[in-house]
Motif scaffolding. Structure first.
Motif, PDB file in Angstrom:
ATOM      1  N   ARG A 169     -11.546 -23.346 -20.271  1.00  0.00           N
ATOM      2  CA  ARG A 169     -12.475 -22.629 -20.980  1.00  0.00           C
ATOM      3  C   ARG A 169     -11.883 -21.380 -21.491  1.00  0.00           C
ATOM      4  N   ASN A 170     -10.643 -21.055 -20.944  1.00  0.00           N
ATOM      5  CA  ASN A 170     -10.046 -19.906 -21.192  1.00  0.00           C
ATOM      6  C   ASN A 170     -10.827 -18.657 -20.607  1.00  0.00           C
ATOM      7  N   ILE A 171     -11.336 -18.627 -19.555  1.00  0.00           N
ATOM      8  CA  ILE A 171     -12.275 -17.755 -19.132  1.00  0.00           C
ATOM      9  C   ILE A 171     -11.401 -17.132 -17.671  1.00  0.00           C
ATOM     10  N   PHE A 172     -11.283 -15.652 -17.818  1.00  0.00           N
ATOM     11  CA  PHE A 172     -10.749 -14.852 -16.745  1.00  0.00           C
ATOM     12  C   PHE A 172     -11.786 -14.401 -15.538  1.00  0.00           C
ATOM     13  N   ILE A 173     -11.585 -14.737 -14.315  1.00  0.00           N
ATOM     14  CA  ILE A 173     -12.684 -14.259 -13.354  1.00  0.00           C
ATOM     15  C   ILE A 173     -12.006 -12.942 -12.716  1.00  0.00           C
ATOM     16  N   GLN A 174     -12.639 -11.966 -12.550  1.00  0.00           N
ATOM     17  CA  GLN A 174     -12.238 -10.506 -12.082  1.00  0.00           C
ATOM     18  C   GLN A 174     -11.670 -10.745 -10.467  1.00  0.00           C
ATOM     19  N   GLY A 175     -10.688  -9.886 -10.526  1.00  0.00           N
ATOM     20  CA  GLY A 175     -10.070  -9.563  -9.309  1.00  0.00           C
ATOM     21  C   GLY A 175     -10.165  -8.170  -8.783  1.00  0.00           C
ATOM     22  N   ARG A 176      -9.862  -7.692  -7.462  1.00  0.00           N
ATOM     23  CA  ARG A 176     -10.039  -6.423  -7.196  1.00  0.00           C
ATOM     24  C   ARG A 176      -9.060  -6.174  -5.974  1.00  0.00           C
ATOM     25  N   PHE A 177      -8.914  -5.029  -5.899  1.00  0.00           N
ATOM     26  CA  PHE A 177      -8.433  -4.148  -4.738  1.00  0.00           C
ATOM     27  C   PHE A 177      -9.312  -3.176  -4.187  1.00  0.00           C
ATOM     28  N   PHE A 178      -9.472  -3.257  -2.840  1.00  0.00           N
ATOM     29  CA  PHE A 178     -10.415  -2.341  -2.341  1.00  0.00           C
ATOM     30  C   PHE A 178     -10.177  -1.948  -1.006  1.00  0.00           C
ATOM     31  N   SER A 179     -10.346  -0.753  -0.836  1.00  0.00           N
ATOM     32  CA  SER A 179     -10.077  -0.113   0.635  1.00  0.00           C
ATOM     33  C   SER A 179     -10.953   0.900   0.978  1.00  0.00           C
ATOM     34  N   CYS A 180     -11.512   1.030   2.400  1.00  0.00           N
ATOM     35  CA  CYS A 180     -12.550   2.029   2.649  1.00  0.00           C
ATOM     36  C   CYS A 180     -11.835   2.736   3.976  1.00  0.00           C
ATOM     37  N   SER A 181     -10.607   2.723   4.117  1.00  0.00           N
ATOM     38  CA  SER A 181     -10.051   2.939   5.303  1.00  0.00           C
ATOM     39  C   SER A 181     -10.326   4.607   5.543  1.00  0.00           C
ATOM     40  N   GLU A 182     -10.484   4.955   6.772  1.00  0.00           N
ATOM     41  CA  GLU A 182     -10.443   6.576   6.999  1.00  0.00           C
ATOM     42  C   GLU A 182      -9.100   7.063   7.336  1.00  0.00           C
ATOM     43  N   ASP A 183      -8.207   6.225   7.628  1.00  0.00           N
ATOM     44  CA  ASP A 183      -6.654   6.659   7.733  1.00  0.00           C
ATOM     45  C   ASP A 183      -6.076   7.169   6.230  1.00  0.00           C
ATOM     46  N   MET A 184      -6.025   8.792   6.546  1.00  0.00           N
ATOM     47  CA  MET A 184      -5.578   9.720   5.281  1.00  0.00           C
ATOM     48  C   MET A 184      -4.225   9.193   4.876  1.00  0.00           C
ATOM     49  N   GLU A 185      -3.390   8.821   5.576  1.00  0.00           N
ATOM     50  CA  GLU A 185      -1.780   8.619   5.295  1.00  0.00           C
ATOM     51  C   GLU A 185      -1.953   7.286   4.322  1.00  0.00           C
ATOM     52  N   PHE A 186      -2.704   6.093   4.833  1.00  0.00           N
ATOM     53  CA  PHE A 186      -2.872   5.034   4.175  1.00  0.00           C
ATOM     54  C   PHE A 186      -3.603   5.149   3.040  1.00  0.00           C
ATOM     55  N   SER A 187      -4.647   6.032   2.738  1.00  0.00           N
ATOM     56  CA  SER A 187      -5.377   6.521   1.749  1.00  0.00           C
ATOM     57  C   SER A 187      -4.574   6.980   0.700  1.00  0.00           C
ATOM     58  N   LYS A 188      -3.346   7.880   0.989  1.00  0.00           N
ATOM     59  CA  LYS A 188      -2.639   8.379   0.008  1.00  0.00           C
ATOM     60  C   LYS A 188      -1.704   7.253  -0.537  1.00  0.00           C
ATOM     61  N   LYS A 189      -1.454   6.166   0.302  1.00  0.00           N
ATOM     62  CA  LYS A 189      -0.596   5.103  -0.146  1.00  0.00           C
ATOM     63  C   LYS A 189      -1.264   4.302  -1.330  1.00  0.00           C
ATOM     64  N   ILE A 190      -2.541   4.241  -0.989  1.00  0.00           N
ATOM     65  CA  ILE A 190      -3.513   3.481  -1.736  1.00  0.00           C
ATOM     66  C   ILE A 190      -3.556   4.151  -3.199  1.00  0.00           C
ATOM     67  N   SER A 191      -3.654   5.531  -3.232  1.00  0.00           N
ATOM     68  CA  SER A 191      -3.516   6.257  -4.557  1.00  0.00           C
ATOM     69  C   SER A 191      -2.236   6.163  -5.281  1.00  0.00           C
ATOM     70  N   VAL A 192      -1.071   6.096  -4.506  1.00  0.00           N
ATOM     71  CA  VAL A 192       0.097   5.948  -5.183  1.00  0.00           C
ATOM     72  C   VAL A 192       0.276   4.304  -5.814  1.00  0.00           C
ATOM     73  N   PHE A 193      -0.227   3.531  -4.950  1.00  0.00           N
ATOM     74  CA  PHE A 193      -0.340   2.352  -5.631  1.00  0.00           C
ATOM     75  C   PHE A 193      -1.151   2.056  -6.653  1.00  0.00           C
ATOM     76  N   PHE A 194      -2.303   2.502  -6.772  1.00  0.00           N
ATOM     77  CA  PHE A 194      -3.256   2.449  -7.759  1.00  0.00           C
ATOM     78  C   PHE A 194      -2.491   2.835  -9.157  1.00  0.00           C
ATOM     79  N   ARG A 195      -1.900   4.189  -9.042  1.00  0.00           N
ATOM     80  CA  ARG A 195      -1.305   4.980 -10.083  1.00  0.00           C
ATOM     81  C   ARG A 195      -0.192   4.066 -10.783  1.00  0.00           C
ATOM     82  N   LYS A 196       0.572   3.638  -9.975  1.00  0.00           N
ATOM     83  CA  LYS A 196       1.765   2.733 -10.376  1.00  0.00           C
ATOM     84  C   LYS A 196       1.133   1.385 -10.916  1.00  0.00           C
ATOM     85  N   LEU A 197       0.365   0.695 -10.451  1.00  0.00           N
ATOM     86  CA  LEU A 197      -0.245  -0.478 -10.905  1.00  0.00           C
ATOM     87  C   LEU A 197      -0.904  -0.481 -12.335  1.00  0.00           C
ATOM     88  N   LYS A 198      -1.509   0.888 -12.492  1.00  0.00           N
ATOM     89  CA  LYS A 198      -2.345   1.010 -13.563  1.00  0.00           C
ATOM     90  C   LYS A 198      -1.507   1.004 -15.012  1.00  0.00           C
TER      91      LYS A 198
END
Length: 153
Positions: A96-125
């Motif tokens: 039917r040529n229908i796309f089903i949504q995917g996602r990336f999600f993180s709720c970690s309290e680790d600040m160093e990891f959260s910074k990497k998440i921000s960099v990853f999202f910025r590059k991926l967008k």
């Protein structure tokens, strides 16, 4: 702090996503929900959802005791304390040529990891168009005139 990126992509985009993931996080491991041994992550792994972490962060993984409705007890992943990035794959109903949504999600309290998440999202967008109306990213490789989208959340 929680961060989320909802998206629609194609099979050809998965290699691109994987390369951005490894560029930002280095070698990745897929962490099981119930306590077990993390496995090396590859974009061709079987499954629809992966809990990812970098090799350097594997010693920061935390679990908590969970009692299931049947009375069984297991140590399960603590998403808040652990540096985990949830990756749900986007799928396609080819007939039917229908796309089903995917996602990336993180709720970690680790600040160093959260910074990497921000960099990853910025590059991926960079590889996606953004729909303000639906608050979702759509791969630039998808022909928008011939497809339909399904939001399963």
């Amino acid at each position: 702090m929680s961060r989320r990126l909802n998206f629609f992509d194609t099979e050809s985009d998965r290699l691109r996503i994987y390369s951005v993931l490894t560029e930002v996080f280095g070698e990745l491991l897929s962490v099981p929900y119930e306590k077990g041994t993390p496995l090396p992550f590859d974009y061709q792994m079987e499954g629809n959802q992966f809990d990812l972490t970098g090799v350097e962060q594997v010693n920061k993984i935390h679990y908590w005791l969970h009692t299931y409705y049947d009375g069984s007890v297991a140590e399960v992943l603590d998403y808040r304390k652990s540096p985990i990035l949830e990756y749900r794959l986007s799928n396609v109903d080819i007939e039917r040529n229908i796309f089903i949504q995917g996602r990336f999600f993180s709720c970690s309290e680790d600040m160093e990891f959260s910074k990497k998440i921000s960099v990853f999202f910025r590059k991926l967008k960079r590889f996606f168009w953004y729909s303000k109306k639906h608050r979702v990213y759509v791969s630039k490789t998808i022909d928008l005139t011939k497809t339909s989208f399904f939001d399963d959340y």
